[in-house]
Design an enzyme around this catalytic site. Structure first.
Site, PDB file in Angstrom:
ATOM      1  N   HIS A 123      10.013   7.753 -12.100  1.00 27.93           N
ATOM      2  CA  HIS A 123      10.472   7.996 -10.730  1.00 27.93           C
ATOM      3  C   HIS A 123       9.351   8.762 -10.023  1.00 27.93           C
ATOM      4  CE1 HIS A 123      12.808  10.008  -7.547  1.00 27.93           C
ATOM      5  NE2 HIS A 123      13.774   9.141  -7.765  1.00 27.93           N
ATOM      6  N   ASP A 200      11.664  14.441 -17.883  1.00 28.68           N
ATOM      7  CA  ASP A 200      12.515  14.241 -16.712  1.00 28.68           C
ATOM      8  C   ASP A 200      13.852  13.716 -17.230  1.00 28.68           C
ATOM      9  OD1 ASP A 200      13.932  13.239 -14.603  1.00 28.68           O
ATOM     10  OD2 ASP A 200      12.277  12.088 -13.729  1.00 28.68           O
ATOM     11  N   GLN A 203      18.370  11.376 -15.553  1.00 33.10           N
ATOM     12  CA  GLN A 203      19.320  10.294 -15.859  1.00 33.10           C
ATOM     13  C   GLN A 203      19.870  10.385 -17.278  1.00 33.10           C
ATOM     14  OE1 GLN A 203      20.518   8.418 -13.611  1.00 33.10           O
ATOM     15  NE2 GLN A 203      18.998   8.361 -11.975  1.00 33.10           N
ATOM     16  N   LYS A 226      23.775  14.688 -10.105  1.00 30.36           N
ATOM     17  CA  LYS A 226      23.960  13.450 -10.874  1.00 30.36           C
ATOM     18  C   LYS A 226      24.906  13.680 -12.050  1.00 30.36           C
ATOM     19  CE  LYS A 226      19.252  11.815  -9.896  1.00 30.36           C
ATOM     20  NZ  LYS A 226      19.396  10.809  -8.847  1.00 30.36           N
ATOM     21  N   CYS A 364      12.497   4.418  -5.893  1.00 31.49           N
ATOM     22  CA  CYS A 364      11.478   5.467  -6.025  1.00 31.49           C
ATOM     23  C   CYS A 364      10.657   5.273  -7.301  1.00 31.49           C
ATOM     24  CB  CYS A 364      12.088   6.870  -6.011  1.00 31.49           C
ATOM     25  SG  CYS A 364      13.059   7.190  -4.546  1.00 31.49           S
TER      26      CYS A 364
HETATM   27  N1  7TS Z   1      13.906  11.469 -11.927  1.00 28.65           N
HETATM   28  C1  7TS Z   1      14.722  10.413 -12.130  1.00 28.65           C
HETATM   29  C2  7TS Z   1      14.610   9.634 -13.415  1.00 28.65           C
HETATM   30  C3  7TS Z   1      15.648  10.062 -11.150  1.00 28.65           C
HETATM   31  O1  7TS Z   1      16.450   9.005 -11.359  1.00 28.65           O
HETATM   32  C4  7TS Z   1      15.722  10.826  -9.951  1.00 28.65           C
HETATM   33  C5  7TS Z   1      16.631  10.444  -8.824  1.00 28.65           C
HETATM   34  C6  7TS Z   1      14.879  11.930  -9.813  1.00 28.65           C
HETATM   35  C7  7TS Z   1      13.988  12.214 -10.820  1.00 28.65           C
HETATM   36  C8  7TS Z   1      14.934  12.811  -8.624  1.00 28.65           C
HETATM   37  O2  7TS Z   1      16.102  13.575  -8.622  1.00 28.65           O
HETATM   38  P1  7TS Z   1      16.453  14.509  -7.389  1.00 28.65           P
HETATM   39  O3  7TS Z   1      17.830  15.000  -7.695  1.00 28.65           O
HETATM   40  O4  7TS Z   1      15.447  15.596  -7.347  1.00 28.65           O
HETATM   41  O5  7TS Z   1      16.408  13.638  -6.174  1.00 28.65           O
HETATM   42  N2  7TS Z   1      16.977   9.097  -8.837  1.00 28.65           N
HETATM   43  C9  7TS Z   1      17.620   8.423  -7.848  1.00 28.65           C
HETATM   44  C10 7TS Z   1      17.977   7.081  -7.991  1.00 28.65           C
HETATM   45  O6  7TS Z   1      17.767   6.419  -8.976  1.00 28.65           O
HETATM   46  N3  7TS Z   1      18.589   6.692  -6.870  1.00 28.65           N
HETATM   47  O7  7TS Z   1      18.611   7.715  -6.014  1.00 28.65           O
HETATM   48  C11 7TS Z   1      18.021   8.799  -6.607  1.00 28.65           C
END
Ligand code: 7TS
Length: 407
Positions: A123, A200, A203, A226, A364
């Site tokens: 990501h 990371d 997920q 999440k 992303c």
């Molecule tokens: N890393 C992964 C693997 C992610 O899926 C996401 C967000 C992030 C980092 C960033 O997380 P945040 O909470 O800081 O935004 N992924 C997604 C997605 O898959 N669809 O919308 C956000």
């Protein structure tokens, strides 16, 4: 779990709403999960009953607020198997956590000629901070390549991780392919060359038990929103020794030791990384989310969601004109796909008209889209509240979209 899933559905009030006259079928939990009543109430109750700033005043409300904040740190540490609560730093989310490592640890330890290793799965949150660090330092950014099925190539990992490597940053579960990466094997490789491993876990933490000690990670980042918690709150976990070797990134109140006119010293960990008034209500909501997940049982949700993901893959693969991406076996709680002749954005819109919420786009992860050779995909992702009827609704909505666009 299928027998009890209805009980969990009742915990999420949003699932009772209708969208365009249909039952909401929420298949976008990888973007953000829905929130159980317990989490919503915890935040409300905090503002109604205990609201006060933390760590600075001695009145009753401030003490209650500080205690709730620090108790959450202890509960989160326990939740991820961290040996010490002070290794848990509250951030706005995964993105901020990863930027904090890149700035705080990376700027202090990298030199020109060093190498940073990422994977093609990342990501942008776990890519751009490292790209920028590499540019600041004159370091090289290298990629671990993928096998044709979207799993990580350990041969490639062995090739690119060498004595020049200082940081390896890898997703635990891909937000597009659902690939689960071999973090434990990578940790051996990474530590063998004296580098650190940044995971990371955005997920993975919401969908399976996490044990930072067993994973062998040096830093681990995830987001509250999440994992059924509020937006605007997340975690960076780091090993004590690494955190002590890190510079603060946000300077201001509550992160200092002693301040003179021309200089200052820093507070101990974790306060030195939490300058300013934090998202206290978010922390309280996160505590409620952790308790909710512990009560449901992460092993149970993992089994349930894995079964759903496998079922969804099979169902979609059997629809003519549908391509499913990612590994066929072990995968996270999501499935990315494309339907011949229908742009994923058009598909997502057609599905929304039937009450089915999915995500479409590059997720992303543009280097991964380039690897797949497509500009975008559709993606259905699952939470503990989804069941087989949601996959039926997805398949039926794809079928009617195909008939609409191909007539
Ligand atoms: N890393 C992964 C693997 C992610 O899926 C996401 C967000 C992030 C980092 C960033 O997380 P945040 O909470 O800081 O935004 N992924 C997604 C997605 O898959 N669809 O919308 C956000």
């Amino acid at each position: 779990m299928t027998t009890t899933v209805t009980q969990y559905q009742a915990d999420f009030p949003i699932l009772r709403r209708q969208v365009h006259g249909h039952r909401l079928v929420y298949l976008d939990s990888a973007a953000t999960s829905q929130k159980p009543t317990a989490v919503i109430d915890a935040e409300l109750e905090y503002y109604r009953h205990s609201n006060a700033n933390i760590l600075r005043s001695v009145h009753t409300l401030a003490e209650e607020s500080t205690e709730a904040y620090e108790a959450t740190r202890r509960e989160v540490a326990h939740f991820i198997g961290a040996p010490r609560p002070e290794e848990v730093i509250f951030t706005r989310g995964t993105t901020e956590s990863l930027n904090l490592v890149a700035r705080g640890w990376g700027d202090a330890h990298l030199e020109a000629g060093d190498a940073i290793v990422v994977t093609v799965l990342e990501h942008h949150s776990n890519l751009i901070p490292w790209q920028q660090l590499a540019r600041r330092k004159g370091a090289e950014l290298r990629y671990i390549e993928l096998n044709p099925d979207g799993t990580l190539s350990m041969e490639s990992a062995e090739r690119v991780i060498d004595r020049r490597t200082k940081i390896v940053a890898v997703t635990h579960t891909s937000n597009v392919l659902g690939t689960i990466t071999p973090v434990v094997s990578l940790a051996d490789l990474v530590h063998g060359v004296g580098a650190i491993l940044v995971v990371d876990a955005a997920q993975s933490v919401p969908h399976q038990p996490t044990d930072v000690a067993a994973l062998g990670a040096d830093f681990l980042a995830f987001s509250g929103h999440k994992m059924y918690g509020p937006t605007g709150i997340g975690v960076l976990w780091g090993r004590t020794a690494h955190l002590w070797g890190m510079d603060p990134v946000l300077y201001g109140g509550e992160m200092i030791g002693l301040v003179e006119r021309d200089r200052a010293t820093w507070a101990e960990i974790p306060q030195r990384f939490e300058g300013g008034t934090p998202n206290i209500a978010g922390v309280v909501g996160l505590r409620s989310a952790v308790r909710y997940l512990e009560q449901v049982g992460l092993n149970q949700t993992a089994d349930h969601e894995r079964a759903l993901a496998e079922m969804a893959c099979r169902r979609l693969q059997n629809i003519p004109g549908v391509t499913v991406y990612g590994p066929s076996g072990n995968r996270g709680a999501l499935v990315a796909f494309n339907v011949d002749g229908i742009h994923p954005h058009d598909l997502a819109q057609a599905l929304d008209a039937e009450g089915v919420a999915i995500r479409a786009g590059h997720h992303c992860a543009q280097p991964l889209m380039q690897w797949l050779g497509v500009p975008a995909t559709a993606r259905a992702s699952f939470g503990l509240y989804n069941d087989e009827s949601d996959i039926d609704a997805l398949a039926a909505a794809i079928d009617s979209a195909q008939r609409y666009f191909q007539r």
